[in-house]
Design an enzyme around this catalytic site. Structure first.
Site, short mmCIF file in Angstrom:
data_model
loop_
_atom_site.label_atom_id
_atom_site.label_comp_id
_atom_site.label_asym_id
_atom_site.label_seq_id
_atom_site.Cartn_x
_atom_site.Cartn_y
_atom_site.Cartn_z
CG ASP A 1 -2.04 0.97 1.16
OD1 ASP A 1 -1.77 2.20 1.04
OD2 ASP A 1 -3.20 0.54 1.22
N GLY B 1 -15.26 3.41 3.54
CA GLY B 1 -13.93 3.90 3.19
C GLY B 1 -13.33 3.28 1.94
CD GLN B 2 -15.00 -0.49 -2.70
OE1 GLN B 2 -16.16 -0.59 -2.33
NE2 GLN B 2 -14.50 -1.22 -3.69
CG HIS C 1 -8.57 -2.93 -2.35
ND1 HIS C 1 -9.60 -2.27 -2.99
CD2 HIS C 1 -8.21 -2.14 -1.31
CE1 HIS C 1 -9.86 -1.13 -2.37
NE2 HIS C 1 -9.04 -1.04 -1.33
CG HIS D 1 -6.67 -2.92 3.11
ND1 HIS D 1 -5.93 -1.79 2.83
CD2 HIS D 1 -7.90 -2.71 2.58
CE1 HIS D 1 -6.68 -0.93 2.16
NE2 HIS D 1 -7.88 -1.47 2.00
#
Length: 119
Positions: free
Chosen positions: A30, A98-99, A105, A107
């Site tokens: 990230d 919070g996308q 994906h 995390h």
């Protein structure tokens, strides 16, 4: 999808620090890490959310989750046969969660004590 950030990373149009790759998935660090280890695991095919992926291609969702495990072992967050020292897997669906990229994906976070509840 040419306007999708992660599709462009898959196509190698945008550089990424790739840590794991299969024919169907890609894992990379990230750019705004929230833990000492923060890796994103994505399917190479575009699916906007985990629910969309589960409905469209459950086998691919399984591959993504298997690769989460592989990344955790590779990064020293888990042993081959266990969970020590441990890691967290997060997926955000929709703007309220919070996308920020509309390509599913997961995390993989670890390398520090992760308290509950999260931020």
């Amino acid at each position: 999808m040419t306007d999708c950030l992660f599709c462009r990373i898959v196509a190698r149009e945008i550089p990424a620090d790739v840590v794991h790759e299969t024919d169907r998935t890609l894992a990379f660090r990230d750019v705004n890490p929230q833990a000492p280890t923060h890796v994103l695991v994505i399917p190479k095919d575009h699916h906007p959310t985990v629910a969309a992926l589960a409905h469209a291609d459950p086998d691919l969702l399984g591959a993504v989750v298997r690769d989460v495990s592989a990344v955790a072992v590779q990064e020293g967050l888990a042993t081959e046969d266990g969970v020590e020292p441990g890691y967290r897997v997060v997926t955000n669906t929709g703007p309220q969660a919070g996308q920020s990229v509309d390509h599913v994906h997961l995390h993989v976070l670890g390398g520090r004590d992760l308290r509950w509840p999260p931020g």
